[in-house]
Scaffold this motif. Structure first.
Motif, PDB file in Angstrom:
ATOM      1  N   ARG A  20     -41.618  34.376   3.154  1.00 41.21           N
ATOM      2  CA  ARG A  20     -42.100  35.115   1.978  1.00 41.21           C
ATOM      3  C   ARG A  20     -41.166  35.013   0.775  1.00 41.21           C
ATOM      4  NH1 ARG A  20     -42.831  38.982   5.912  1.00 41.21           N
ATOM      5  NH2 ARG A  20     -41.091  40.176   5.103  1.00 41.21           N
ATOM      6  N   ARG A  21     -39.867  35.069   1.008  1.00 41.93           N
ATOM      7  CA  ARG A  21     -38.914  35.176  -0.098  1.00 41.93           C
ATOM      8  C   ARG A  21     -38.176  33.893  -0.419  1.00 41.93           C
ATOM      9  NH1 ARG A  21     -35.471  40.482   0.000  1.00 41.93           N
ATOM     10  NH2 ARG A  21     -35.262  39.754  -2.114  1.00 41.93           N
ATOM     11  N   GLY A  22     -38.132  32.969   0.537  1.00 43.52           N
ATOM     12  CA  GLY A  22     -37.305  31.783   0.378  1.00 43.52           C
ATOM     13  C   GLY A  22     -35.981  32.001   1.082  1.00 43.52           C
ATOM     14  N   PHE A  23     -35.351  30.922   1.496  1.00 42.47           N
ATOM     15  CA  PHE A  23     -34.105  31.030   2.261  1.00 42.47           C
ATOM     16  C   PHE A  23     -32.980  31.636   1.434  1.00 42.47           C
ATOM     17  CE2 PHE A  23     -30.159  29.356   4.114  1.00 42.47           C
ATOM     18  CZ  PHE A  23     -30.314  29.801   5.425  1.00 42.47           C
ATOM     19  N   ALA A  51     -26.542  28.768  10.212  1.00 39.32           N
ATOM     20  CA  ALA A  51     -26.885  28.632  11.638  1.00 39.32           C
ATOM     21  C   ALA A  51     -28.238  29.281  11.923  1.00 39.32           C
ATOM     22  CB  ALA A  51     -25.797  29.258  12.507  1.00 39.32           C
ATOM     23  N   PHE A  52     -28.484  30.425  11.306  1.00 40.22           N
ATOM     24  CA  PHE A  52     -29.783  31.080  11.417  1.00 40.22           C
ATOM     25  C   PHE A  52     -30.875  30.163  10.855  1.00 40.22           C
ATOM     26  CE2 PHE A  52     -32.964  33.505   8.992  1.00 40.22           C
ATOM     27  CZ  PHE A  52     -33.609  34.171  10.026  1.00 40.22           C
ATOM     28  N   GLY A  53     -30.617  29.546   9.699  1.00 42.89           N
ATOM     29  CA  GLY A  53     -31.578  28.632   9.082  1.00 42.89           C
ATOM     30  C   GLY A  53     -31.934  27.471   9.996  1.00 42.89           C
ATOM     31  N   LEU A  54     -30.943  26.935  10.684  1.00 41.25           N
ATOM     32  CA  LEU A  54     -31.193  25.840  11.617  1.00 41.25           C
ATOM     33  C   LEU A  54     -32.102  26.294  12.759  1.00 41.25           C
ATOM     34  CD1 LEU A  54     -27.607  24.341  11.708  1.00 41.25           C
ATOM     35  CD2 LEU A  54     -29.651  23.207  10.811  1.00 41.25           C
ATOM     36  N   GLU A  55     -31.879  27.500  13.240  1.00 43.32           N
ATOM     37  CA  GLU A  55     -32.699  27.998  14.351  1.00 43.32           C
ATOM     38  C   GLU A  55     -34.135  28.297  13.922  1.00 43.32           C
ATOM     39  OE1 GLU A  55     -31.403  30.261  17.567  1.00 43.32           O
ATOM     40  OE2 GLU A  55     -29.271  29.969  17.131  1.00 43.32           O
ATOM     41  N   ILE A  56     -34.323  28.838  12.721  1.00 37.24           N
ATOM     42  CA  ILE A  56     -35.711  29.096  12.309  1.00 37.24           C
ATOM     43  C   ILE A  56     -36.441  27.783  12.015  1.00 37.24           C
ATOM     44  CG2 ILE A  56     -35.386  31.488  11.574  1.00 37.24           C
ATOM     45  CD1 ILE A  56     -35.517  30.469   8.641  1.00 37.24           C
ATOM     46  N   LEU A  57     -35.720  26.782  11.545  1.00 34.82           N
ATOM     47  CA  LEU A  57     -36.341  25.462  11.371  1.00 34.82           C
ATOM     48  C   LEU A  57     -36.824  24.913  12.711  1.00 34.82           C
ATOM     49  CD1 LEU A  57     -34.172  23.472   8.803  1.00 34.82           C
ATOM     50  CD2 LEU A  57     -36.621  23.922   8.670  1.00 34.82           C
ATOM     51  N   ASP A  58     -35.970  25.017  13.721  1.00 35.51           N
ATOM     52  CA  ASP A  58     -36.350  24.529  15.044  1.00 35.51           C
ATOM     53  C   ASP A  58     -37.538  25.309  15.598  1.00 35.51           C
ATOM     54  OD1 ASP A  58     -34.408  22.583  15.012  1.00 35.51           O
ATOM     55  OD2 ASP A  58     -32.979  23.725  16.215  1.00 35.51           O
ATOM     56  N   ARG A  59     -37.554  26.607  15.399  1.00 31.09           N
ATOM     57  CA  ARG A  59     -38.654  27.456  15.863  1.00 31.09           C
ATOM     58  C   ARG A  59     -39.949  27.052  15.147  1.00 31.09           C
ATOM     59  NH1 ARG A  59     -39.544  33.143  17.590  1.00 31.09           N
ATOM     60  NH2 ARG A  59     -37.572  32.786  18.577  1.00 31.09           N
ATOM     61  N   TYR A  60     -39.864  26.887  13.846  1.00 32.24           N
ATOM     62  CA  TYR A  60     -41.040  26.525  13.063  1.00 32.24           C
ATOM     63  C   TYR A  60     -41.547  25.146  13.477  1.00 32.24           C
ATOM     64  CZ  TYR A  60     -44.093  25.909   9.034  1.00 32.24           C
ATOM     65  OH  TYR A  60     -45.188  25.702   8.229  1.00 32.24           O
ATOM     66  N   PHE A  61     -40.639  24.193  13.649  1.00 29.09           N
ATOM     67  CA  PHE A  61     -41.052  22.844  14.018  1.00 29.09           C
ATOM     68  C   PHE A  61     -41.642  22.818  15.426  1.00 29.09           C
ATOM     69  CE2 PHE A  61     -40.229  18.362  15.364  1.00 29.09           C
ATOM     70  CZ  PHE A  61     -41.216  17.799  14.569  1.00 29.09           C
ATOM     71  N   ALA A  62     -41.170  23.662  16.310  1.00 32.03           N
ATOM     72  CA  ALA A  62     -41.766  23.752  17.651  1.00 32.03           C
ATOM     73  C   ALA A  62     -43.237  24.146  17.533  1.00 32.03           C
ATOM     74  CB  ALA A  62     -41.002  24.747  18.516  1.00 32.03           C
ATOM     75  N   ASP A  63     -43.543  25.035  16.602  1.00 36.38           N
ATOM     76  CA  ASP A  63     -44.923  25.437  16.376  1.00 36.38           C
ATOM     77  C   ASP A  63     -45.730  24.275  15.791  1.00 36.38           C
ATOM     78  OD1 ASP A  63     -46.995  27.478  16.353  1.00 36.38           O
ATOM     79  OD2 ASP A  63     -46.796  27.420  14.172  1.00 36.38           O
ATOM     80  N   VAL A  64     -45.137  23.544  14.862  1.00 42.26           N
ATOM     81  CA  VAL A  64     -45.799  22.357  14.297  1.00 42.26           C
ATOM     82  C   VAL A  64     -46.074  21.353  15.418  1.00 42.26           C
ATOM     83  CG1 VAL A  64     -45.478  20.339  12.783  1.00 42.26           C
ATOM     84  CG2 VAL A  64     -44.863  22.625  11.969  1.00 42.26           C
ATOM     85  N   MET A 108     -37.808  24.499   2.763  1.00 41.20           N
ATOM     86  CA  MET A 108     -36.357  24.379   2.940  1.00 41.20           C
ATOM     87  C   MET A 108     -35.852  23.024   2.467  1.00 41.20           C
ATOM     88  SD  MET A 108     -35.489  26.800   6.197  1.00 41.20           S
ATOM     89  CE  MET A 108     -33.734  26.593   6.033  1.00 41.20           C
ATOM     90  N   SER A 109     -36.690  22.007   2.522  1.00 40.79           N
ATOM     91  CA  SER A 109     -36.292  20.708   1.977  1.00 40.79           C
ATOM     92  C   SER A 109     -36.020  20.821   0.480  1.00 40.79           C
ATOM     93  CB  SER A 109     -37.396  19.665   2.211  1.00 40.79           C
ATOM     94  OG  SER A 109     -37.576  19.416   3.569  1.00 40.79           O
ATOM     95  N   LEU A 110     -36.892  21.553  -0.211  1.00 34.12           N
ATOM     96  CA  LEU A 110     -36.726  21.738  -1.651  1.00 34.12           C
ATOM     97  C   LEU A 110     -35.567  22.667  -1.989  1.00 34.12           C
ATOM     98  CD1 LEU A 110     -40.451  22.151  -2.708  1.00 34.12           C
ATOM     99  CD2 LEU A 110     -38.931  20.293  -3.352  1.00 34.12           C
ATOM    100  N   GLU A 111     -35.434  23.711  -1.220  1.00 34.79           N
ATOM    101  CA  GLU A 111     -34.524  24.795  -1.579  1.00 34.79           C
ATOM    102  C   GLU A 111     -33.099  24.641  -1.051  1.00 34.79           C
ATOM    103  OE1 GLU A 111     -34.407  29.659  -1.213  1.00 34.79           O
ATOM    104  OE2 GLU A 111     -35.898  28.547  -0.072  1.00 34.79           O
ATOM    105  N   VAL A 112     -32.942  24.108   0.152  1.00 39.20           N
ATOM    106  CA  VAL A 112     -31.647  24.193   0.828  1.00 39.20           C
ATOM    107  C   VAL A 112     -30.970  22.846   1.039  1.00 39.20           C
ATOM    108  CG1 VAL A 112     -30.463  25.166   2.848  1.00 39.20           C
ATOM    109  CG2 VAL A 112     -32.541  26.259   2.003  1.00 39.20           C
ATOM    110  N   ALA A 113     -31.738  21.770   1.124  1.00 40.78           N
ATOM    111  CA  ALA A 113     -31.164  20.474   1.494  1.00 40.78           C
ATOM    112  C   ALA A 113     -30.037  20.013   0.579  1.00 40.78           C
ATOM    113  CB  ALA A 113     -32.258  19.415   1.555  1.00 40.78           C
ATOM    114  N   GLU A 114     -30.096  20.397  -0.685  1.00 42.36           N
ATOM    115  CA  GLU A 114     -29.026  20.006  -1.627  1.00 42.36           C
ATOM    116  C   GLU A 114     -27.719  20.763  -1.383  1.00 42.36           C
ATOM    117  OE1 GLU A 114     -28.805  17.776  -4.311  1.00 42.36           O
ATOM    118  OE2 GLU A 114     -30.609  16.944  -3.402  1.00 42.36           O
TER     119      GLU A 114
END
Length: 194
Positions: A20-23, A51-64, A108-114
């Motif tokens: 909802r808010r962005g990372f 580290a939290f961001g990495l885990e939510i990415l993995d959780r989200y990708f598991a759903d994908v 997260m690619s747009l917001e955090v990768a840089e």
């Protein structure tokens, strides 16, 4: 007796806060408040917000990946129908969210990768893993005589995922499914054809 872990609660509710808010805008306090746990619980389970961001990415990708397994890698229909089923399934999910929030991986690619090398590297791995089932499906479609591949299947798969992410971005801006539907019309009429 040990107290139950709050990690699952933090991940589940924290993912929604980030969605909802962005990372960057989602603070640890916001995440723990949504999870109904004290802030110390966050640091008990995560060494950092990254580290939290990495885990939510993995959780989200598991759903994908679950969606891909049911559609792109599923049985019972032809390869092009399975590809379309994937895009339709994601469109349905985005509709359920009122055309808001988009895809956490794209966001997260747009917001955090840089700003985070660890998250950038994980996103690179995710995109690589994401394209493989698409590439296999495209090769199957070619073998069945449904399409002619003028570029390697993995490159076309990568193009499809990248273009889909762009359509989702436009969907977020316009708050309408039209960019997603346009993507499907154009791709299946011109990019993926015999």
């Amino acid at each position: 007796m040990a107290r139950p872990s709050k990690k699952e609660q933090i991940l589940r509710e924290g993912l929604e806060v980030v969605r909802r808010r962005g990372f960057n805008a989602a603070g640890v306090r916001d995440i723990t408040s949504a999870a109904g746990v004290p802030q110390g619980s966050f640091t008990n389970h995560f060494t950092s917000k990254e580290a939290f961001g990495l885990e939510i990415l993995d959780r989200y990708f598991a759903d994908v990946h679950t969606t891909m397994a049911a559609t792109v890698e599923g049985a019972g229909s032809g390869p092009l129908e399975r590809l379309r089923a994937y895009f339709d399934a994601i469109t349905d999910r985005l509709e359920d969210r009122g055309w808001h929030h988009g895809c956490l991986i794209g966001n997260m690619s747009l917001e955090v990768a840089e700003h985070s090398e660890a998250i950038r590297a994980r996103l690179t791995e995710i995109f690589s893993q994401w394209r493989e089932p698409f590439a296999r499906c495209l090769l199957e479609a070619e073998a069945a005589g449904q399409i002619r591949l003028d570029v390697p299947a993995v490159e076309l798969a990568d193009f499809l995922i990248t273009s889909w992410q762009g359509a989702i971005l436009r969907m977020k801006v316009e708050r309408t499914p039209e960019p997603l539907e346009r993507f499907k019309r154009v791709v299946f009429a011109t990019v993926i054809h015999s």
